[in-house]
Design a protein around this motif. Sequence first.
Motif, PDB file in Angstrom:
ATOM      1  N   PRO A 294       0.952  -1.412  -0.164  1.00  0.00           N
ATOM      2  CA  PRO A 294      -0.070  -0.366   0.350  1.00  0.00           C
ATOM      3  C   PRO A 294       1.006   1.122  -0.478  1.00  0.00           C
ATOM      4  CG  PRO A 294       0.354  -0.697   2.237  1.00  0.00           C
ATOM      5  CD  PRO A 294       1.066  -1.771   1.293  1.00  0.00           C
ATOM      6  N   GLN A 295       1.860   1.330   0.441  1.00  0.00           N
ATOM      7  CA  GLN A 295       2.967   2.427   0.666  1.00  0.00           C
ATOM      8  C   GLN A 295       3.222   2.696  -0.535  1.00  0.00           C
ATOM      9  OE1 GLN A 295       2.254   4.591   3.527  1.00  0.00           O
ATOM     10  NE2 GLN A 295       1.433   3.300   4.144  1.00  0.00           N
ATOM     11  N   ALA A 296       3.568   4.009  -1.076  1.00  0.00           N
ATOM     12  CA  ALA A 296       4.201   4.465  -2.478  1.00  0.00           C
ATOM     13  C   ALA A 296       5.564   3.960  -2.178  1.00  0.00           C
ATOM     14  CB  ALA A 296       3.838   5.694  -2.984  1.00  0.00           C
ATOM     15  N   GLN A 297       6.063   4.698  -1.587  1.00  0.00           N
ATOM     16  CA  GLN A 297       7.317   5.019  -1.324  1.00  0.00           C
ATOM     17  C   GLN A 297       8.676   3.466  -0.941  1.00  0.00           C
ATOM     18  OE1 GLN A 297       9.651   7.778  -1.646  1.00  0.00           O
ATOM     19  NE2 GLN A 297      11.660   6.028  -0.785  1.00  0.00           N
ATOM     20  N   ALA A 298       7.527   2.928  -0.188  1.00  0.00           N
ATOM     21  CA  ALA A 298       8.031   1.225   0.121  1.00  0.00           C
ATOM     22  C   ALA A 298       7.903   0.463  -1.095  1.00  0.00           C
ATOM     23  CB  ALA A 298       7.022   1.004   1.712  1.00  0.00           C
ATOM     24  N   ARG A 299       7.201   0.797  -1.601  1.00  0.00           N
ATOM     25  CA  ARG A 299       6.978  -0.311  -3.311  1.00  0.00           C
ATOM     26  C   ARG A 299       8.140   0.053  -4.172  1.00  0.00           C
ATOM     27  NH1 ARG A 299       1.724   1.645  -3.613  1.00  0.00           N
ATOM     28  NH2 ARG A 299       2.730   3.151  -5.011  1.00  0.00           N
ATOM     29  N   ARG A 300       8.576   1.672  -3.843  1.00  0.00           N
ATOM     30  CA  ARG A 300       9.736   2.263  -5.264  1.00  0.00           C
ATOM     31  C   ARG A 300      11.532   1.498  -4.191  1.00  0.00           C
ATOM     32  NH1 ARG A 300      11.026   7.794  -6.870  1.00  0.00           N
ATOM     33  NH2 ARG A 300      13.429   8.143  -7.162  1.00  0.00           N
ATOM     34  N   GLU A 301      11.233   1.145  -2.855  1.00  0.00           N
ATOM     35  CA  GLU A 301      13.238   0.972  -2.540  1.00  0.00           C
ATOM     36  C   GLU A 301      12.674  -0.529  -2.846  1.00  0.00           C
ATOM     37  OE1 GLU A 301      12.014   1.503   1.800  1.00  0.00           O
ATOM     38  OE2 GLU A 301      12.555   4.160   0.991  1.00  0.00           O
ATOM     39  N   TRP A 302      11.749  -1.325  -2.554  1.00  0.00           N
ATOM     40  CA  TRP A 302      11.697  -2.677  -2.249  1.00  0.00           C
ATOM     41  C   TRP A 302      11.846  -2.712  -4.149  1.00  0.00           C
ATOM     42  CZ3 TRP A 302       8.843  -6.633  -5.035  1.00  0.00           C
ATOM     43  CH2 TRP A 302       8.975  -7.918  -4.834  1.00  0.00           C
ATOM     44  N   LEU A 303      11.034  -2.114  -4.911  1.00  0.00           N
ATOM     45  CA  LEU A 303      11.539  -3.171  -6.042  1.00  0.00           C
ATOM     46  C   LEU A 303      13.231  -1.985  -6.943  1.00  0.00           C
ATOM     47  CD1 LEU A 303       8.550  -0.995  -7.811  1.00  0.00           C
ATOM     48  CD2 LEU A 303       8.967  -3.485  -7.873  1.00  0.00           C
ATOM     49  N   ALA A 304      13.807  -1.856  -6.103  1.00  0.00           N
ATOM     50  CA  ALA A 304      14.937  -0.354  -6.608  1.00  0.00           C
ATOM     51  C   ALA A 304      16.112  -2.274  -5.638  1.00  0.00           C
ATOM     52  CB  ALA A 304      14.891   0.511  -5.369  1.00  0.00           C
ATOM     53  N   SER A 305      15.584  -2.697  -4.813  1.00  0.00           N
ATOM     54  CA  SER A 305      16.371  -3.781  -4.213  1.00  0.00           C
ATOM     55  C   SER A 305      15.730  -5.147  -4.545  1.00  0.00           C
ATOM     56  CB  SER A 305      16.008  -3.893  -2.549  1.00  0.00           C
ATOM     57  OG  SER A 305      14.425  -4.728  -2.377  1.00  0.00           O
ATOM     58  N   GLN A 306      15.071  -5.513  -5.137  1.00  0.00           N
ATOM     59  CA  GLN A 306      14.735  -6.361  -6.188  1.00  0.00           C
ATOM     60  C   GLN A 306      15.424  -6.561  -7.556  1.00  0.00           C
ATOM     61  OE1 GLN A 306      13.544  -9.040  -5.183  1.00  0.00           O
ATOM     62  NE2 GLN A 306      13.602  -7.951  -3.118  1.00  0.00           N
ATOM     63  N   LEU A 307      15.305  -5.168  -7.783  1.00  0.00           N
ATOM     64  CA  LEU A 307      16.434  -4.849  -9.683  1.00  0.00           C
ATOM     65  C   LEU A 307      17.921  -4.930  -9.099  1.00  0.00           C
ATOM     66  CD1 LEU A 307      15.752  -3.791 -12.111  1.00  0.00           C
ATOM     67  CD2 LEU A 307      16.523  -1.501 -11.426  1.00  0.00           C
ATOM     68  N   VAL A 308      18.464  -4.499  -8.003  1.00  0.00           N
ATOM     69  CA  VAL A 308      19.691  -4.982  -8.309  1.00  0.00           C
ATOM     70  C   VAL A 308      19.930  -5.996  -7.906  1.00  0.00           C
ATOM     71  CG1 VAL A 308      22.113  -5.041  -6.534  1.00  0.00           C
ATOM     72  CG2 VAL A 308      19.962  -2.678  -7.072  1.00  0.00           C
ATOM     73  N   ARG A 309      18.942  -7.086  -7.382  1.00  0.00           N
ATOM     74  CA  ARG A 309      19.543  -8.466  -6.795  1.00  0.00           C
ATOM     75  C   ARG A 309      18.653  -9.827  -8.063  1.00  0.00           C
ATOM     76  NH1 ARG A 309      14.718 -12.506  -4.824  1.00  0.00           N
ATOM     77  NH2 ARG A 309      15.987 -14.231  -3.613  1.00  0.00           N
ATOM     78  N   GLN A 310      17.608  -9.256  -8.388  1.00  0.00           N
ATOM     79  CA  GLN A 310      16.620  -9.756 -10.005  1.00  0.00           C
ATOM     80  C   GLN A 310      16.724  -9.119 -10.778  1.00  0.00           C
ATOM     81  OE1 GLN A 310      17.361 -13.561  -9.776  1.00  0.00           O
ATOM     82  NE2 GLN A 310      16.228 -13.441 -11.438  1.00  0.00           N
ATOM     83  N   PRO A 311      18.248  -9.006 -12.085  1.00  0.00           N
ATOM     84  CA  PRO A 311      17.549  -7.714 -12.816  1.00  0.00           C
ATOM     85  C   PRO A 311      16.912  -7.940 -13.771  1.00  0.00           C
ATOM     86  CG  PRO A 311      20.109  -8.247 -12.139  1.00  0.00           C
ATOM     87  CD  PRO A 311      19.573  -8.687 -11.385  1.00  0.00           C
TER      88      PRO A 311
END
Length: 385
Positions: A294-311
């Motif tokens: 539900p939280q926009a900032q949490a979505r962005r942070e999580w997506l950035a971390s997953q982009l590094v982990r699983q490009p």
Amino acid sequence: MDFDFQWLLLGLPVAFALGWLASRIDLRQLQRDERASPRPYFKGLNLLLNEQQDKAIDAFIEAVQQDPDTTDLHFALGNLFRRRGEYERAVRVHEHLLNRGDLPRAERERAQYALAQDFLKAGLFDRAEAAYRALEDTAFRTDAWLALLTLYERSREWDKAIQMAQKLEGAGAGSFASRISHCWCELALDADARGDASAAEEALRRAREAAPQAPRPLVLAGQRLARAGRHAEAVQEWNELLGSNPASFGLVACDYAASAQAAGLAPQARERLRALYERLPSVDLLAALRQLEPQAQARREWLASQLVRQPSVSAAVHLLDETARQAQPLSADEVQALHQVVAQTAKPLQRYRCAACGFEASHYFWQCPGCQSWDSYPPRRLEDD
């Protein structure tokens, strides 16, 4: 009565002479058979090995005309016609064999099976079915049943396909549980299309009974419940899929997220999907998790971390979309992660492809390493097309 050995001495030369004469007769017969063998037959084989099918057919036709009683020549010719898509000619060859009164039973069954294959390849399903049915009590029975199963699946006769698969299982031809389950699922879809909910439910029950570990019945059952607005029950069905067949869960990940939100079960669903994503990351799970956060900032942070982990390109698109929504510039870490994804994605497009055989290479070749053709590489990378 005493045995006279003089008769034995006289008989040995006679027996030797008769044996020698018999061997000479057999040798002459063999030589005559070799001379009588149709040379066009061997010519046809040679042309066939050299992939010259047109000339091979002409040679086989000539061989059949010289020796019309040889069944192997007819089978070779019929198979060539079928491979070339000349089904009418193949049918004529095999029907000619079946009309011969002197054909042995084994050869007759072989001709019947070849004729059934002709009809199937030609798309004459009714005639193919009848031809395969005629092989019920022959050595080709199992092959005929397998062909009939495929035929019924192609013509969407699911009830007949189920019966045939069950017969094959009963005959020890292997396990057909998965195919039987798929047939029941197709019947469920047909029942839903005509508005018969009870028949659809029964078909899905039979599908799960046929193959308890199959993912499709659970996928369809949850989708039916979600369409009916019974979202909590749909989530329950899909939770079972998550436990029994997690590799297939991506097929309903976004539907699962939507039903979980509708049923007020988003937090629990998010935890389950995050645990699954840690083990089996996928694009569909990524989209579902973004949907459940539900939280926009949490979505962005999580997506950035997953982009590094699983490009992945999809993860990059999700991050850019979130950035645009929030109207905030990308951080240095996000830019670096996006650069890595774009560079990785561009690599396959920076190749040259042979126009003759499709061989791809990052280096330009004047002669293709795959098919040895000269000047077959367009001087443009795939990315430029």
